[in-house]
Design an enzyme around this catalytic site. Structure first.
Site, PDB file in Angstrom:
ATOM      1  N   LYS A 202       0.859  -1.191   0.000  1.00  0.00           N
ATOM      2  CA  LYS A 202       0.000   0.000   0.000  1.00  0.00           C
ATOM      3  C   LYS A 202       0.891   1.234   0.000  1.00  0.00           C
ATOM      4  O   LYS A 202       1.682   1.436   0.922  1.00  0.00           O
ATOM      5  CB  LYS A 202      -0.907  -0.019   1.227  1.00  0.00           C
ATOM      6  CG  LYS A 202      -1.778   1.229   1.316  1.00  0.00           C
ATOM      7  CD  LYS A 202      -2.797   1.112   2.435  1.00  0.00           C
ATOM      8  CE  LYS A 202      -3.619   2.377   2.547  1.00  0.00           C
ATOM      9  NZ  LYS A 202      -4.626   2.300   3.618  1.00  0.00           N
ATOM     10  N   ARG A 212     -10.849   9.815   1.754  1.00  0.00           N
ATOM     11  CA  ARG A 212     -10.746  10.465   3.066  1.00  0.00           C
ATOM     12  C   ARG A 212     -11.918  11.418   3.276  1.00  0.00           C
ATOM     13  O   ARG A 212     -12.381  11.599   4.397  1.00  0.00           O
ATOM     14  CB  ARG A 212      -9.377  11.138   3.221  1.00  0.00           C
ATOM     15  CG  ARG A 212      -8.262  10.093   3.324  1.00  0.00           C
ATOM     16  CD  ARG A 212      -6.858  10.666   3.454  1.00  0.00           C
ATOM     17  NE  ARG A 212      -5.857   9.609   3.321  1.00  0.00           N
ATOM     18  CZ  ARG A 212      -4.569   9.821   3.108  1.00  0.00           C
ATOM     19  NH1 ARG A 212      -4.104  11.046   3.014  1.00  0.00           N
ATOM     20  NH2 ARG A 212      -3.746   8.796   3.004  1.00  0.00           N
ATOM     21  N   LYS A 225       1.133   9.920   5.735  1.00  0.00           N
ATOM     22  CA  LYS A 225       1.266   8.529   6.171  1.00  0.00           C
ATOM     23  C   LYS A 225       2.558   7.889   5.659  1.00  0.00           C
ATOM     24  O   LYS A 225       2.661   6.667   5.556  1.00  0.00           O
ATOM     25  CB  LYS A 225       0.020   7.735   5.723  1.00  0.00           C
ATOM     26  CG  LYS A 225      -1.299   8.292   6.313  1.00  0.00           C
ATOM     27  CD  LYS A 225      -2.493   7.360   6.094  1.00  0.00           C
ATOM     28  CE  LYS A 225      -3.741   7.893   6.803  1.00  0.00           C
ATOM     29  NZ  LYS A 225      -4.891   6.962   6.728  1.00  0.00           N
ATOM     30  N   LYS A 256      -2.066  -1.488  -3.888  1.00  0.00           N
ATOM     31  CA  LYS A 256      -2.948  -0.322  -3.786  1.00  0.00           C
ATOM     32  C   LYS A 256      -2.144   0.960  -3.843  1.00  0.00           C
ATOM     33  O   LYS A 256      -1.146   1.040  -3.133  1.00  0.00           O
ATOM     34  CB  LYS A 256      -3.697  -0.417  -2.455  1.00  0.00           C
ATOM     35  CG  LYS A 256      -4.617   0.749  -2.191  1.00  0.00           C
ATOM     36  CD  LYS A 256      -5.272   0.585  -0.844  1.00  0.00           C
ATOM     37  CE  LYS A 256      -6.074   1.841  -0.537  1.00  0.00           C
ATOM     38  NZ  LYS A 256      -6.491   1.918   0.822  1.00  0.00           N
ATOM     39  N   SER A 282     -10.270   5.450  -4.689  1.00  0.00           N
ATOM     40  CA  SER A 282     -11.228   6.545  -4.863  1.00  0.00           C
ATOM     41  C   SER A 282     -10.783   7.563  -5.910  1.00  0.00           C
ATOM     42  O   SER A 282     -11.590   8.023  -6.712  1.00  0.00           O
ATOM     43  CB  SER A 282     -11.442   7.230  -3.511  1.00  0.00           C
ATOM     44  OG  SER A 282     -10.206   7.674  -2.971  1.00  0.00           O
ATOM     45  N   TYR A 321     -15.168   0.709  -6.879  1.00  0.00           N
ATOM     46  CA  TYR A 321     -16.461   1.375  -6.644  1.00  0.00           C
ATOM     47  C   TYR A 321     -17.384   1.180  -7.842  1.00  0.00           C
ATOM     48  O   TYR A 321     -18.566   1.456  -7.757  1.00  0.00           O
ATOM     49  CB  TYR A 321     -16.230   2.868  -6.363  1.00  0.00           C
ATOM     50  CG  TYR A 321     -15.333   3.055  -5.148  1.00  0.00           C
ATOM     51  CD1 TYR A 321     -15.851   2.902  -3.866  1.00  0.00           C
ATOM     52  CD2 TYR A 321     -13.966   3.307  -5.280  1.00  0.00           C
ATOM     53  CE1 TYR A 321     -15.037   3.009  -2.750  1.00  0.00           C
ATOM     54  CE2 TYR A 321     -13.138   3.424  -4.173  1.00  0.00           C
ATOM     55  CZ  TYR A 321     -13.679   3.276  -2.914  1.00  0.00           C
ATOM     56  OH  TYR A 321     -12.871   3.376  -1.805  1.00  0.00           O
TER      57      TYR A 321
HETATM   58  C1  PBG Z   1      -7.288   3.684   5.551  1.00  0.00           C
HETATM   59  C2  PBG Z   1      -7.704   3.354   4.162  1.00  0.00           C
HETATM   60  C3  PBG Z   1      -7.554   4.217   3.078  1.00  0.00           C
HETATM   61  C4  PBG Z   1      -8.141   3.596   1.972  1.00  0.00           C
HETATM   62  C5  PBG Z   1      -8.615   2.353   2.400  1.00  0.00           C
HETATM   63  N1  PBG Z   1      -8.322   2.211   3.769  1.00  0.00           N
HETATM   64  C6  PBG Z   1      -6.996   5.583   2.999  1.00  0.00           C
HETATM   65  C7  PBG Z   1      -5.711   5.893   3.642  1.00  0.00           C
HETATM   66  O1  PBG Z   1      -4.825   5.057   3.775  1.00  0.00           O
HETATM   67  O2  PBG Z   1      -5.575   7.056   4.025  1.00  0.00           O
HETATM   68  C8  PBG Z   1      -8.221   4.210   0.616  1.00  0.00           C
HETATM   69  C9  PBG Z   1      -9.266   3.719  -0.314  1.00  0.00           C
HETATM   70  C10 PBG Z   1      -9.546   4.612  -1.473  1.00  0.00           C
HETATM   71  O3  PBG Z   1      -8.904   5.654  -1.702  1.00  0.00           O
HETATM   72  O4  PBG Z   1     -10.477   4.271  -2.220  1.00  0.00           O
HETATM   73  N2  PBG Z   1      -6.937   2.682   6.397  1.00  0.00           N
END
Ligand code: PBG
Length: 332
Positions: A202, A212, A225, A256, A282, A321
């Site tokens: 990730k 978010r 992060k 991801k 997203s 989605y």
């Molecule tokens: C947080 C989490 C995130 C997503 C899934 N779980 C965002 C992040 O790490 O800040 C992102 C999913 C998306 O953008 O569709 N644990």
């Protein structure tokens, strides 16, 4: 032995592209409804839904509406649904205790879905960010995201979700050692059949922006992060992470975001040959929807082409989605 290519004109690669029938016969990869995992947002309230502004077509739903949506997804043949809770500042504390509350939104939704649509697999998100006062996936001590104390909390979260009936746990936190700790706890607590789809590779990505907003984390998050999510410049590190998570007991691994990281999907699949998934996040969804809404792209065509790309890159499935829209389109 590799066949040698006869020189032109004996070889004309356009021959096999000349008709729909020959193109169908020679198509190497296809998308089916079996490849889809549908992420949904659950919120507090009674029989209601609200749109997510930065994700046109996506809504947050109350628990009963999530259960209805799961039933519809099951009827479409979608094999799995993934729950993300929308939380306001009132649910957020420094100790994140709501994360492992048996009655938090996720756990309520798991039970409601199991009731309404027993055949769809229910996947969860494991990370502290929905319940953390500062929006981070782990506990923050003196400005540092601490690892081991966070893992203890994630294990409690995993057990609460397993208890509620989750089929697939999705640790998205990127702490070290969490897969092994969760697997051991699941085994000793009688949950040996609960699977883990690890958010293994990730990346610290700006493509999570609309998510978010969807979960109410944008205003809560302080800083970034980057001390736990991966650097977008890295590729070999993804393979080390996959090896590590598999050795700790992950059943499936994830890359991801998706589209900008298809090279990672391919390397992971080629190297390990294990069930491999991508998350079309997203921001990827928002880009395609925005362009389609402006009439700049054909929305349905880019949706299907972008999903097929994951199959070509070696993925066994994709969190998207678009899942219901793609499923409906494939149903014809
Ligand atoms: C947080 C989490 C995130 C997503 C899934 N779980 C965002 C992040 O790490 O800040 C992102 C999913 C998306 O953008 O569709 N644990």
């Amino acid at each position: 032995m590799k066949p040698t290519l006869a020189p032109f004109p004996a070889t004309r690669l356009r021959r096999m592209r000349q008709s729909p029938a020959l193109r169908a016969l020679s198509r190497q990869n296809t998308l089916t409804v079996d490849d889809l995992i549908w992420p949904v947002f659950v919120m507090d309230g009674k029989d209601d839904e609200t749109p997510v502004a930065s994700m046109p077509g996506v809504v947050r739903r109350t628990v009963n509406r999530v259960a209805q949506a799961a039933k519809e997804a099951q009827d479409l043949g979608i094999p799995a649904i993934c729950i993300f809770p929308y939380t306001g500042m009132e649910a957020r504390t420094e100790d994140c205790a709501m994360a492992w509350d048996p009655d938090n939104l996720t756990n309520q939704a798991i039970r409601a879905i199991k009731d309404a649509a027993p055949d769809i697999a229910v996947m969860t998100d494991i990370a502290l960010d929905p319940y953390n006062i500062n929006g981070h996936d782990g506990f923050v001590e003196n400005g540092e995201i601490v690892n081991d104390r966070t893992v203890d909390a994630l294990v409690k979260m995993a057990l609460a979700q397993a208890e509620a009936g989750a089929d697939i746990l999705g640790p998205s936190d990127m702490m070290d050692g969490r897969i092994g700790a969760m697997r051991a706890a699941l085994e000793s607590d009688g949950h040996q059949n609960v699977t883990i789809l690890s958010y293994t590779a990730k990346y610290a990505s700006a493509f999570y922006g609309p998510f978010r907003d969807a979960v109410g984390a944008s205003s809560a998050l302080t800083g970034d992060k980057k001390t736990y999510q991966m650097d977008p410049g890295n590729s070999d590190e993804a393979l080390r992470l996959v090896a590590r998570d598999l050795s700790e007991g992950a059943d499936m691994v994830m890359v991801k975001p998706g589209m900008p990281y298809l090279d990672i999907c391919r390397r992971v699949k080629d190297t390990f040959g294990v069930p491999t998934y991508a998350y079309q996040v997203s921001g990827e969804y928002a880009m395609l929807q925005a362009a389609a809404q402006n009439g700049w792209l054909d929305g349905e065509k880019v949706m299907m082409e972008s999903l097929l790309a994951f199959k070509r890159a070696g993925c066994d499935g994709v969190l998207t989605y678009f899942a219901p829209a793609a499923a409906k389109l494939m149903q014809g």
